[in-house]
Structure formats: C-alpha cells, structure tokens
Design a protein around this motif. Structure first.
Motif, PDB file in Angstrom:
ATOM      1  N   SER A 163      36.216  44.022  45.495  1.00  0.00           N
ATOM      2  CA  SER A 163      35.862  43.581  44.153  1.00  0.00           C
ATOM      3  C   SER A 163      34.363  43.759  43.888  1.00  0.00           C
ATOM      4  O   SER A 163      33.958  44.215  42.812  1.00  0.00           O
ATOM      5  N   LYS A 166      33.254  47.259  42.926  1.00  0.00           N
ATOM      6  CA  LYS A 166      33.459  47.626  41.520  1.00  0.00           C
ATOM      7  C   LYS A 166      32.254  47.215  40.680  1.00  0.00           C
ATOM      8  O   LYS A 166      31.838  47.941  39.780  1.00  0.00           O
ATOM      9  N   GLU A 433      38.421  49.303  30.055  1.00  0.00           N
ATOM     10  CA  GLU A 433      39.157  49.755  31.237  1.00  0.00           C
ATOM     11  C   GLU A 433      38.428  49.369  32.520  1.00  0.00           C
ATOM     12  O   GLU A 433      39.045  48.918  33.506  1.00  0.00           O
ATOM     13  N   LYS A 436      38.717  45.626  33.036  1.00  0.00           N
ATOM     14  CA  LYS A 436      40.085  45.278  33.433  1.00  0.00           C
ATOM     15  C   LYS A 436      40.282  45.499  34.925  1.00  0.00           C
ATOM     16  O   LYS A 436      40.941  44.687  35.613  1.00  0.00           O
ATOM     17  N   ASN A 437      39.706  46.573  35.452  1.00  0.00           N
ATOM     18  CA  ASN A 437      39.799  46.827  36.887  1.00  0.00           C
ATOM     19  C   ASN A 437      39.021  45.785  37.687  1.00  0.00           C
ATOM     20  O   ASN A 437      39.412  45.434  38.804  1.00  0.00           O
ATOM     21  N   PRO A 440      41.317  41.891  37.051  1.00  0.00           N
ATOM     22  CA  PRO A 440      42.725  42.177  36.776  1.00  0.00           C
ATOM     23  C   PRO A 440      43.508  40.956  36.289  1.00  0.00           C
ATOM     24  O   PRO A 440      44.561  41.102  35.674  1.00  0.00           O
ATOM     25  N   GLU A 441      42.973  39.755  36.542  1.00  0.00           N
ATOM     26  CA  GLU A 441      43.696  38.547  36.127  1.00  0.00           C
ATOM     27  C   GLU A 441      43.552  38.277  34.632  1.00  0.00           C
ATOM     28  O   GLU A 441      44.299  37.450  34.077  1.00  0.00           O
ATOM     29  N   ASP A 443      43.758  39.234  30.561  1.00  0.00           N
ATOM     30  CA  ASP A 443      44.535  40.088  29.670  1.00  0.00           C
ATOM     31  C   ASP A 443      43.635  41.163  29.052  1.00  0.00           C
ATOM     32  O   ASP A 443      42.490  40.897  28.682  1.00  0.00           O
ATOM     33  N   LYS A 444      44.171  42.366  28.928  1.00  0.00           N
ATOM     34  CA  LYS A 444      43.366  43.480  28.418  1.00  0.00           C
ATOM     35  C   LYS A 444      42.911  43.237  26.982  1.00  0.00           C
ATOM     36  O   LYS A 444      41.773  43.575  26.615  1.00  0.00           O
ATOM     37  N   CYS A 465      33.341  37.478  31.080  1.00  0.00           N
ATOM     38  CA  CYS A 465      34.564  37.619  31.877  1.00  0.00           C
ATOM     39  C   CYS A 465      34.511  36.753  33.134  1.00  0.00           C
ATOM     40  O   CYS A 465      35.534  36.212  33.577  1.00  0.00           O
ATOM     41  N   SER A 469      37.288  33.940  34.012  1.00  0.00           N
ATOM     42  CA  SER A 469      38.106  34.060  35.227  1.00  0.00           C
ATOM     43  C   SER A 469      37.861  32.923  36.217  1.00  0.00           C
ATOM     44  O   SER A 469      38.594  32.785  37.179  1.00  0.00           O
TER      45      SER A 469
END
Length: 470
Positions: A163, A166, A433, A436-437, A440-441, A443-444, A465, A469
């Motif tokens: 993670s 990323k 995108e 989102k990666n 992942p938890e 919603d897009k 974010c 999260s």
C-alpha cells in the motif's frame, strides 16, 4: 510540517483572468503588457537583471490593474487571483528566456564592431547562473544514475508495504510533472502534491509519525526514483520568479525540504547510507559499468521542445544570492541599473492593443491553460462558455473578408477552453483510478466526488480519502 492552507472560497481560474484582460477597460493594462514582453525580448539579460525587471513590472502592472473598472470593485481574493493570472501569463511568455535549460547553449564569443582590432567580444546563449543551473542539473542526473540502486533500507526508511508503494509511486508521478509546465505557480503545485502524498503515507502508517526525520528520507528516495529532468533548474526558476509572498507556509517548507534532498544527493557517498562497504562498492561499480556500456543517447529535447511535444492543456545559492550579479557573468551593459531603468521606462509607451496580444504571436505559443496534469491545480477550470469572450461589434470581418484579430482571439480562446475541459476530464478519471487503487475500501463514486470537491488537487484528495478510510 506547517498546517495546511485553507481552501479559498473562490478558486483560481486562469480563463476568468484572460476574460477580464480582454475587457475594454483593461486595454491600458494589455498595452503595457505587450510593450513589456516586446522590450524584454530585445536583449539577453543576466539572471539578477531578469529577476528585478520581472518583479518590478509585476508590481507596476498590479497598480495599473487596480485602476481598471474590471478589477476596481472585485474582492481582495479575486484581485489576488488576477495578480496570480498576470504572473502566470508573463512567465508563460518569457519561459524560453528565463528557464535555464530552455535557453540555447552558449556559443563561442563573436566580435562586436567592424574593425578587427580592439573589438569587444559578445557571448550569446546561456551564461552566468543559467549555465550553472544546467551544469548542476547534469551533476544531479549523473549522481542519480550512479545511486539508482539505493533502496529504502539504505536510507533508514521503515518498510512501507504494498500500500505504501502506491503512495510513493503517486508522489513520483506528481514530481515528474514539474518539467511539463511553465508557470512558477504550477511548478510549486507539483512539489506540494508530491510532498502531501508522502505525508499522506506517513499519516497512513501505524505510528502516524510525520516528523522531518521520517519525511525527508522518503522525499530523497522519491527524487532518486523519479529522477525528474532539470530538477535544480526548476527549483531555481521557482525561487527567482514566484511571488515571494507566496513562498511562505507550506510552499516554503516543502521547497526547503526538496532543496535539502537535492543537496543530499549531490553530496551522496558511502557515509550517507546504511550499507556495508562491500555492498556499496559492488553496487557503485555495477552502476558505473552500466553507464559506460550504455551507448551515447541523442541529446534530450530542450524544455521548450518538451513543453510543445507534451499534451497541451495548454539556494544553489539557496539564500537569495540569485538577485546578486554573478562573478563570471558577462553583462551586455556597463550599467545594469541604467539598463533596467530604461526597460521599465519603455513599458510606459504601450505598443499595441489587446487584440494583438491574443490574435498575433511571433511564434507558436502554447495555450495558456497549462496546469499540472493530474494535479489539476486551482485555475484549470475552463472559461465559461458564451460569457463575453468577444466584444460587441467585434464580429466584423477584416480586409478581404478574413477574420480580424479579435475574432481570431475569440476562436482561439474557445478552442483552448474546449481542450482544457477535455484534458481536465481525462485527468479527473486518472486521479480517481489511482486513488481507487490506493483506497480499495472506498466507493469509486465517493472518490470521484472527493476529487471534484478538492478541484483535482491530488495532495488534498489523498488527505480526504485518508480521513474517510480511517
């Protein structure tokens, strides 16, 4: 780090500034601008002269803008945005003369005058501090090639996991974008986004430690991995030509951190890393051998070519010595103060009208909507359609039935706005995108709403974010 700056109620919109500049009451400002750009280009100035001339002009034109009806009654925030727009427009147009790698390399000195004896010699092309910038760029790039094998543990960075990688990848992408944009404001935003993403990673970690001892090694690692082109020149360009009032707070902290990372890499050796002598020698020898075996590559395109070929949304002396004359400079004038004063006096005699600013150019100029892609800084918003881009009565054709300058300007503005909107949508999708990666938890659609709310600013979107999260 310093506390994040509050989002303004009114986002910066460069297209709105261009609309205001096209207003008939802004004609005097447009004439001074055109005159200044013309006069500035008539001579090759030294760095300290460029800094003084440009900042003096921006101060001068700010006073003239305050007298125009179109800006006289606006809020302080909107007038500040207009000042930002003027800085962006001026530096976009002067980029090829002020960004060190964009200036042609130095040529052999040529004699001045007709007689063969007693002639003075004039050197053309990049010189003085501009040449020093490019030489430092090359040294930094060579260091990065030699130490490209450095891993997190060599810099005492705790394991970041999949993670975390990323986050680091996104930080590298944001920093690499710095080469694609001309305005100092946009380049600063690339640095801010990169650093904010790194701080997002630290806040996301279990211990939540965001101290400089944790942040700076990660920034060094990101610079080594990203290896952005002309990084020294980009930082120096920001320091010279960005409004000094905007280089405090977050921007100042992150720029100072980036300069520290650059200086660390420039002096990098065995003692800088946590590594055994045997492993260090082995890695350095392998890197040097790989560089020696690599065939000579063609010269990289200049920054100006990079700008045109990319998608078109359009102290080393780190202690203020940039404003002082360089010892090895070859100024074209015996009295630089007089030369500067002469140029500033010349802009008091406007040369042309607003139609010529946007309808005529001396060469292929890029659209004025270049904001960092993906980062989508405030100011990327396309101009609202059908909102007085063209003055009443400007629909008349010029001689021979062709378009006059104002019609051409209106069409150009419309095309630029459409292209900016297309780029903005594509970049919005890319940012969503990526996030989102990373999360992942979430919603897009929720991430998309966050990106819209934060106007595409990657660092701010990452912060939001993280809160959602947690």
């Amino acid at each position: 780090p310093p506390p994040p700056e509050l989002d303004p109620d009114l986002p910066f919109d460069f297209h709105r500034f261009l609309e205001q500049l096209r207003h008939r009451t802004a004609d005097p400002v447009a004439k001074y601008l055109r005159s200044f750009l013309s006069e500035f280009s008539k001579k090759q100035w030294m760095v300290h002269e460029q800094v003084k001339i440009i900042h003096d002009f921006l101060g001068f034109i700010t006073g003239k803008m305050g007298l125009c009806e179109v800006w006289r009654e606006v809020s302080d925030q909107e007038f500040d945005h207009a000042k930002e727009g003027m800085e962006k427009l001026v530096m976009n147009r002067l980029y090829s003369q002020t960004f060190s790698p964009a200036i042609p390399p130095p040529n052999p000195p040529t004699p001045i005058g007709r007689r063969s004896r007693g002639r003075e010699m004039q050197m053309t092309g990049r010189r003085g501090q501009h040449q020093e910038d490019v030489e430092r760029d090359e040294i930094l790039a060579q260091k990065v090639r030699i130490y490209g094998w450095v891993r997190e543990e060599h810099l005492d960075i705790k394991p970041v996991g999949e993670s975390g990688r990323k986050f680091l990848t996104l930080a590298m992408q944001e920093l690499e974008k710095i080469k694609s944009y001309r305005a100092p404001r946009d380049k600063v935003i690339c640095v801010l986004n990169c650093c904010k993403v790194i701080f997002g990673l630290l806040r996301h970690a279990a211990d939540g430690d965001t101290s400089a001892d944790r942040f700076v090694p990660l920034l060094i690692y990101v610079v080594l991995r990203a290896n952005p082109e002309h990084l020294v020149s980009n930082v120096q360009y920001i320091l010279r030509f960005r409004n000094p009032d905007k280089l405090g707070g977050e921007a100042g902290y992150y720029l100072s951190s980036l300069m520290g990372a650059i200086q660390f890499i420039e002096s990098l050796d065995r003692s800088s890393l946590t590594i055994t002598d045997v492993e260090f020698e082995k890695n350095v020898e392998a890197a040097v051998a790989a560089i020696a075996e690599k065939p000579a590559s063609p010269p990289r395109a200049s920054a100006a070519d990079d700008e045109r070929s990319s998608r078109r949304p359009g102290q080393h002396d780190y202690n203020k010595s940039n404003n002082k004359p360089s010892n090895n400079s070859n100024s074209d004038t015996d009295d630089p103060t007089a030369a500067v004063a002469g140029l500033l006096r010349s802009i008091q005699k406007p040369l042309s009208t607003i139609g010529r600013i946007f309808g005529e150019t001396t060469g292929p100029a890029p659209p004025e909507v270049d904001n960092p892609g993906g980062a989508t800084p405030r100011g990327r918003s396309p101009a609202p359609q059908g909102r007085g881009v063209q003055r009443a009565g400007s629909g008349r054709s010029g001689p021979g039935g062709g378009m006059n300058a104002e019609e051409a300007a209106a069409r150009q503005a419309s095309a630029e706005a459409a292209e900016a909107l297309r780029i903005q949508r594509a970049e919005h999708d890319d940012v969503v995108e990526i996030l989102k990666n990373m999360f992942p938890e979430l919603d897009k659609d929720l991430i998309s709403d966050v990106v819209v709310q934060k106007e595409g600013r990657v660092g701010l979107a990452v912060d939001a974010c993280l809160l959602l999260s947690s």
